[in-house]
Design an enzyme around this catalytic site. Sequence first.
Site, mmCIF file in Angstrom:
data_model
loop_
_atom_site.group_PDB
_atom_site.id
_atom_site.type_symbol
_atom_site.label_atom_id
_atom_site.label_comp_id
_atom_site.label_asym_id
_atom_site.label_seq_id
_atom_site.Cartn_x
_atom_site.Cartn_y
_atom_site.Cartn_z
ATOM 1 N N LYS A 49 0.796 -1.235 0.000
ATOM 2 C CA LYS A 49 0.000 0.000 0.000
ATOM 3 C C LYS A 49 0.832 1.290 0.000
ATOM 4 O O LYS A 49 0.308 2.381 0.265
ATOM 5 C CB LYS A 49 -0.996 0.049 1.176
ATOM 6 C CG LYS A 49 -1.818 -1.192 1.407
ATOM 7 C CD LYS A 49 -2.290 -1.899 0.171
ATOM 8 C CE LYS A 49 -3.369 -1.165 -0.592
ATOM 9 N NZ LYS A 49 -3.723 -1.963 -1.825
ATOM 10 N N HIS A 109 7.420 -7.268 -2.164
ATOM 11 C CA HIS A 109 7.081 -6.563 -0.917
ATOM 12 C C HIS A 109 7.975 -7.086 0.213
ATOM 13 O O HIS A 109 7.730 -6.752 1.383
ATOM 14 C CB HIS A 109 5.636 -6.850 -0.507
ATOM 15 C CG HIS A 109 4.578 -6.147 -1.309
ATOM 16 N ND1 HIS A 109 4.684 -4.845 -1.744
ATOM 17 C CD2 HIS A 109 3.341 -6.570 -1.721
ATOM 18 C CE1 HIS A 109 3.569 -4.508 -2.387
ATOM 19 N NE2 HIS A 109 2.754 -5.539 -2.392
ATOM 20 N N SER A 139 -4.728 2.672 4.349
ATOM 21 C CA SER A 139 -4.899 2.067 3.032
ATOM 22 C C SER A 139 -4.970 0.540 3.150
ATOM 23 O O SER A 139 -5.809 -0.115 2.516
ATOM 24 C CB SER A 139 -3.741 2.487 2.121
ATOM 25 O OG SER A 139 -3.903 1.965 0.836
ATOM 26 N N LYS A 232 -6.217 9.401 -13.678
ATOM 27 C CA LYS A 232 -6.052 8.566 -14.888
ATOM 28 C C LYS A 232 -5.953 7.092 -14.515
ATOM 29 O O LYS A 232 -6.573 6.241 -15.140
ATOM 30 C CB LYS A 232 -4.769 8.978 -15.638
ATOM 31 C CG LYS A 232 -4.942 10.199 -16.487
ATOM 32 C CD LYS A 232 -5.384 9.787 -17.881
ATOM 33 C CE LYS A 232 -5.395 11.012 -18.785
ATOM 34 N NZ LYS A 232 -5.565 10.653 -20.182
ATOM 35 N N MET A 233 -5.167 6.791 -13.485
ATOM 36 C CA MET A 233 -4.954 5.386 -13.131
ATOM 37 C C MET A 233 -6.208 4.749 -12.523
ATOM 38 O O MET A 233 -6.416 3.558 -12.636
ATOM 39 C CB MET A 233 -3.745 5.238 -12.204
ATOM 40 C CG MET A 233 -2.430 5.391 -12.978
ATOM 41 S SD MET A 233 -0.949 5.190 -11.982
ATOM 42 C CE MET A 233 -1.134 3.533 -11.345
HETATM 43 N N1 PPS Z 1 -1.405 7.380 -9.363
HETATM 44 C C1 PPS Z 1 -1.556 7.328 -8.052
HETATM 45 N N2 PPS Z 1 -1.439 8.449 -7.315
HETATM 46 C C2 PPS Z 1 -1.599 8.416 -5.972
HETATM 47 N N3 PPS Z 1 -1.901 7.301 -5.265
HETATM 48 C C3 PPS Z 1 -2.026 6.160 -5.977
HETATM 49 C C4 PPS Z 1 -1.860 6.116 -7.385
HETATM 50 N N4 PPS Z 1 -2.048 4.841 -7.780
HETATM 51 C C5 PPS Z 1 -2.337 4.129 -6.669
HETATM 52 N N5 PPS Z 1 -2.339 4.918 -5.587
HETATM 53 C C6 PPS Z 1 -2.655 4.560 -4.195
HETATM 54 O O1 PPS Z 1 -1.708 3.630 -3.689
HETATM 55 C C7 PPS Z 1 -2.377 2.763 -2.762
HETATM 56 C C8 PPS Z 1 -2.237 1.335 -3.252
HETATM 57 O O2 PPS Z 1 -0.921 0.949 -2.972
HETATM 58 P P1 PPS Z 1 -0.175 -0.231 -3.696
HETATM 59 O O3 PPS Z 1 -0.280 -0.092 -5.154
HETATM 60 O O4 PPS Z 1 1.173 -0.276 -3.084
HETATM 61 O O5 PPS Z 1 -1.051 -1.494 -3.248
HETATM 62 S S1 PPS Z 1 -0.560 -3.015 -3.287
HETATM 63 O O6 PPS Z 1 0.354 -3.201 -2.146
HETATM 64 O O7 PPS Z 1 0.093 -3.272 -4.576
HETATM 65 O O8 PPS Z 1 -1.824 -3.784 -3.107
HETATM 66 C C9 PPS Z 1 -3.825 3.229 -2.680
HETATM 67 O O9 PPS Z 1 -3.853 4.210 -1.653
HETATM 68 P P2 PPS Z 1 -5.188 4.655 -0.869
HETATM 69 O O10 PPS Z 1 -6.033 5.378 -1.852
HETATM 70 O O11 PPS Z 1 -4.704 5.577 0.226
HETATM 71 O O12 PPS Z 1 -5.821 3.417 -0.312
HETATM 72 C C10 PPS Z 1 -3.992 3.834 -4.068
HETATM 73 O O13 PPS Z 1 -5.073 4.717 -4.187
#
Ligand code: PPS
Length: 296
Positions: A49, A109, A139, A232-233
């Site tokens: 996360k 991880h 998260s 976008k993502m």
């Molecule tokens: N582009 C972009 N910008 C900002 N934040 C982003 C972006 N992409 C993914 N996220 C946020 O990253 C959180 C997910 O983390 P991970 O990708 O590490 O998750 S995992 O461990 O692979 O399951 C999760 O955070 P939270 O929204 O706080 O839950 C995602 O929303």
Amino acid sequence: MALTSELGKQIKLKEVEGTLLQPATVDNWSEIQSFEAKPDDLLICTYPKAGTTWIQEIVDMIEQNGDVEKCQRTIIQHRHPFIEWARPPQPSGVEKAKAMPSPRILKTHLSTQLLPPSFWENNCKFLYVARNAKDCMVSYYHFQRMNHMLPDPGTWEEYFETFINGKVVWGSWFDHVKGWWEMKDRYQILFLFYEDIKRDPKHEIRKVVQFMGKNMDETVIDKIVQETSFEKMKENPMTNRSTVSKSIMDQSISSFMRKGTVGDWKNHFTVAQNERFDEIYRKKMEGTSINFCMEL
Ligand SMILES: Nc1ncnc2c1ncn2[C@@H]1O[C@H](COP(=O)(O)OS(=O)(=O)O)[C@@H](OP(=O)(O)O)[C@H]1O
């Protein structure tokens, strides 16, 4: 350790050296530990996360020179083999990595203690992204609510204890971040912060471009900034996990791309929890020079 998921299913986590991991990962542990890294491997490393998917998309956009269509070739989970991932009979992360032509970009991880030793022996490049513990906790809590492959997090109060005690899959946030921070001057590690990428994506993306040994026009970097924005993502089916079955991730409970902000912890932590957390943080992180931004 057996915990019950929201589906009422027993999720039996297993441990390696005191770190909880998914059972199939532990069952495959000798294959993971004997993984043969190559000197030109780039390993994306994160605590869960912390922005894994975000940095993966940034790295892939750089690798594909900003070509959006090429980044749409497959879902993000399939682009970079996840070393410790296992779900038989599907090919494991190790098998996928072995089948990948070099130069390989891989993902983990794992903490520094649990990483297959050949990554250190081959002096690979590591790209680590750290996110402040409070936002990671929030998260992860919402992720465990919606991910049926992980234990039910219980109430927020219960999860607070689980997280600070490191009783989550991939172990303690404190040990993970400290371990990688301590390694950063001894190996080729680009250490980035989620909060910095959020504040000034262009600046941080330039660092990644340089670390990957690429040259890139400003216009391409600008395009990567736009294409890897949260908005976008969140809409992109190749990054937003919408292709994952509801029986695994139920996004009606919580989205994978949930908020993507810095400081959401303020909407979850009570004043008492915050004080207690700060005290624990001071003790656990004593002696480290790492500094996190907690709000933008
Ligand atoms: N582009 C972009 N910008 C900002 N934040 C982003 C972006 N992409 C993914 N996220 C946020 O990253 C959180 C997910 O983390 P991970 O990708 O590490 O998750 S995992 O461990 O692979 O399951 C999760 O955070 P939270 O929204 O706080 O839950 C995602 O929303």
